[in-house]
Design a protein around this motif. Sequence first.
Motif, PDB file in Angstrom:
ATOM      1  N   GLU A  54     -20.010 -19.588  34.252  1.00  0.00           N
ATOM      2  CA  GLU A  54     -19.409 -18.348  34.770  1.00  0.00           C
ATOM      3  C   GLU A  54     -18.119 -18.029  34.027  1.00  0.00           C
ATOM      4  O   GLU A  54     -17.849 -16.871  33.700  1.00  0.00           O
ATOM      5  CB  GLU A  54     -19.128 -18.471  36.275  1.00  0.00           C
ATOM      6  CG  GLU A  54     -20.351 -18.435  37.142  1.00  0.00           C
ATOM      7  CD  GLU A  54     -21.051 -17.087  37.172  1.00  0.00           C
ATOM      8  OE1 GLU A  54     -20.429 -16.048  36.873  1.00  0.00           O
ATOM      9  OE2 GLU A  54     -22.243 -17.070  37.509  1.00  0.00           O
ATOM     10  N   MET A  55     -17.314 -19.053  33.755  1.00  0.00           N
ATOM     11  CA  MET A  55     -16.073 -18.849  33.019  1.00  0.00           C
ATOM     12  C   MET A  55     -16.370 -18.371  31.601  1.00  0.00           C
ATOM     13  O   MET A  55     -15.721 -17.463  31.094  1.00  0.00           O
ATOM     14  CB  MET A  55     -15.264 -20.141  32.996  1.00  0.00           C
ATOM     15  CG  MET A  55     -14.716 -20.546  34.351  1.00  0.00           C
ATOM     16  SD  MET A  55     -14.046 -22.223  34.365  1.00  0.00           S
ATOM     17  CE  MET A  55     -12.675 -22.043  33.232  1.00  0.00           C
ATOM     18  N   PHE A 101      -9.589 -26.879  38.544  1.00  0.00           N
ATOM     19  CA  PHE A 101      -9.669 -25.415  38.576  1.00  0.00           C
ATOM     20  C   PHE A 101     -10.654 -24.971  39.653  1.00  0.00           C
ATOM     21  O   PHE A 101     -10.377 -24.053  40.418  1.00  0.00           O
ATOM     22  CB  PHE A 101     -10.080 -24.886  37.207  1.00  0.00           C
ATOM     23  CG  PHE A 101     -10.181 -23.395  37.143  1.00  0.00           C
ATOM     24  CD1 PHE A 101      -9.038 -22.608  37.109  1.00  0.00           C
ATOM     25  CD2 PHE A 101     -11.417 -22.761  37.092  1.00  0.00           C
ATOM     26  CE1 PHE A 101      -9.116 -21.222  37.043  1.00  0.00           C
ATOM     27  CE2 PHE A 101     -11.511 -21.385  37.025  1.00  0.00           C
ATOM     28  CZ  PHE A 101     -10.358 -20.613  37.006  1.00  0.00           C
ATOM     29  N   GLY A 102     -11.811 -25.635  39.724  1.00  0.00           N
ATOM     30  CA  GLY A 102     -12.833 -25.291  40.713  1.00  0.00           C
ATOM     31  C   GLY A 102     -12.398 -25.568  42.139  1.00  0.00           C
ATOM     32  O   GLY A 102     -12.827 -24.892  43.077  1.00  0.00           O
ATOM     33  N   GLU A 103     -11.540 -26.562  42.314  1.00  0.00           N
ATOM     34  CA  GLU A 103     -11.046 -26.892  43.649  1.00  0.00           C
ATOM     35  C   GLU A 103      -9.858 -26.023  44.047  1.00  0.00           C
ATOM     36  O   GLU A 103      -9.552 -25.892  45.221  1.00  0.00           O
ATOM     37  CB  GLU A 103     -10.623 -28.372  43.708  1.00  0.00           C
ATOM     38  CG  GLU A 103     -11.781 -29.324  43.585  1.00  0.00           C
ATOM     39  CD  GLU A 103     -11.340 -30.776  43.408  1.00  0.00           C
ATOM     40  OE1 GLU A 103     -10.123 -31.038  43.276  1.00  0.00           O
ATOM     41  OE2 GLU A 103     -12.223 -31.649  43.389  1.00  0.00           O
ATOM     42  N   ARG A 107     -11.755 -21.554  42.906  1.00  0.00           N
ATOM     43  CA  ARG A 107     -12.716 -21.710  44.013  1.00  0.00           C
ATOM     44  C   ARG A 107     -13.470 -20.385  44.193  1.00  0.00           C
ATOM     45  O   ARG A 107     -12.873 -19.322  44.201  1.00  0.00           O
ATOM     46  CB  ARG A 107     -11.969 -22.083  45.296  1.00  0.00           C
ATOM     47  CG  ARG A 107     -12.883 -22.338  46.478  1.00  0.00           C
ATOM     48  CD  ARG A 107     -12.113 -22.648  47.747  1.00  0.00           C
ATOM     49  NE  ARG A 107     -11.134 -23.696  47.591  1.00  0.00           N
ATOM     50  CZ  ARG A 107     -11.366 -25.007  47.745  1.00  0.00           C
ATOM     51  NH1 ARG A 107     -12.574 -25.402  48.066  1.00  0.00           N
ATOM     52  NH2 ARG A 107     -10.421 -25.893  47.581  1.00  0.00           N
ATOM     53  N   ASP A 108     -14.783 -20.471  44.313  1.00  0.00           N
ATOM     54  CA  ASP A 108     -15.649 -19.292  44.443  1.00  0.00           C
ATOM     55  C   ASP A 108     -15.450 -18.311  43.289  1.00  0.00           C
ATOM     56  O   ASP A 108     -15.465 -17.096  43.471  1.00  0.00           O
ATOM     57  CB  ASP A 108     -15.405 -18.579  45.787  1.00  0.00           C
ATOM     58  CG  ASP A 108     -15.757 -19.455  46.984  1.00  0.00           C
ATOM     59  OD1 ASP A 108     -16.719 -20.245  46.862  1.00  0.00           O
ATOM     60  OD2 ASP A 108     -15.064 -19.378  48.011  1.00  0.00           O
ATOM     61  N   ARG A 117     -11.352 -12.524  37.919  1.00  0.00           N
ATOM     62  CA  ARG A 117     -11.758 -13.652  37.055  1.00  0.00           C
ATOM     63  C   ARG A 117     -11.029 -13.584  35.719  1.00  0.00           C
ATOM     64  O   ARG A 117     -10.550 -14.602  35.213  1.00  0.00           O
ATOM     65  CB  ARG A 117     -13.276 -13.639  36.829  1.00  0.00           C
ATOM     66  CG  ARG A 117     -14.062 -14.035  38.076  1.00  0.00           C
ATOM     67  CD  ARG A 117     -15.522 -14.139  37.780  1.00  0.00           C
ATOM     68  NE  ARG A 117     -16.069 -12.792  37.699  1.00  0.00           N
ATOM     69  CZ  ARG A 117     -17.278 -12.506  37.256  1.00  0.00           C
ATOM     70  NH1 ARG A 117     -18.060 -13.445  36.809  1.00  0.00           N
ATOM     71  NH2 ARG A 117     -17.710 -11.271  37.235  1.00  0.00           N
ATOM     72  N   GLU A 118     -10.936 -12.389  35.159  1.00  0.00           N
ATOM     73  CA  GLU A 118     -10.234 -12.230  33.878  1.00  0.00           C
ATOM     74  C   GLU A 118      -8.758 -12.593  34.015  1.00  0.00           C
ATOM     75  O   GLU A 118      -8.187 -13.232  33.128  1.00  0.00           O
ATOM     76  CB  GLU A 118     -10.394 -10.790  33.375  1.00  0.00           C
ATOM     77  CG  GLU A 118     -11.800 -10.479  32.922  1.00  0.00           C
ATOM     78  CD  GLU A 118     -12.021  -9.005  32.608  1.00  0.00           C
ATOM     79  OE1 GLU A 118     -11.109  -8.178  32.858  1.00  0.00           O
ATOM     80  OE2 GLU A 118     -13.121  -8.679  32.129  1.00  0.00           O
TER      81      GLU A 118
END
Length: 183
Positions: A54-55, A101-103, A107-108, A117-118
């Motif tokens: 996704e990133m 980063f994911g935590e 997250r989501d 996101r950008e």
Amino acid sequence: MTGPMTRREALRVTGVGIGALLVATNAVLSACGRETTRATGGILSADQQDLAEEMADTLLPTTPGSPGAKAAGVGPFMNVLLTDCYPEEQQKLLHDGIRKFGEGAGRDFAKKARPDREALLRDMSAKAKAAAPGSHWFTSFREVALRAYFTSEIGMTKALRYSLVPGKWVGCTPLQAGQPAWG
């Protein structure tokens, strides 16, 4: 050497042969150890791999001229590339960075709007530029994402101008406005 072999010479030759066999066996078994990691999916978990994809798709989105990173399926290849081709220190740095980063802020990530996101990735990029060279995980992440995308079939044939069998070499060729680079 002429004549029959002595017991001492026979033991020496046998010892050298067994030693060479042990060294060769150890080399083969060490090489097989990495295959075990690959068979389990690499150093990134399934969730981390999805986040990384996704990133990467946020960095390399679908445009009218070419499909994005997600369309190219870069997630699994990023995992294999990272697992098989990067030193252990960089693997750990990137793994821990994606996990944190994911935590935290990420997250989501997939559910966030594209501008959000950008902005998150711009913030990570700014932090990576401010950090000492090679000390921030995002620098390695961007490198792995770009390499995975531009070596994929989609990246090579749709994002770059692809020529299966190039003609003569011309060192200085002007590009037209909007023309992709040669791959």
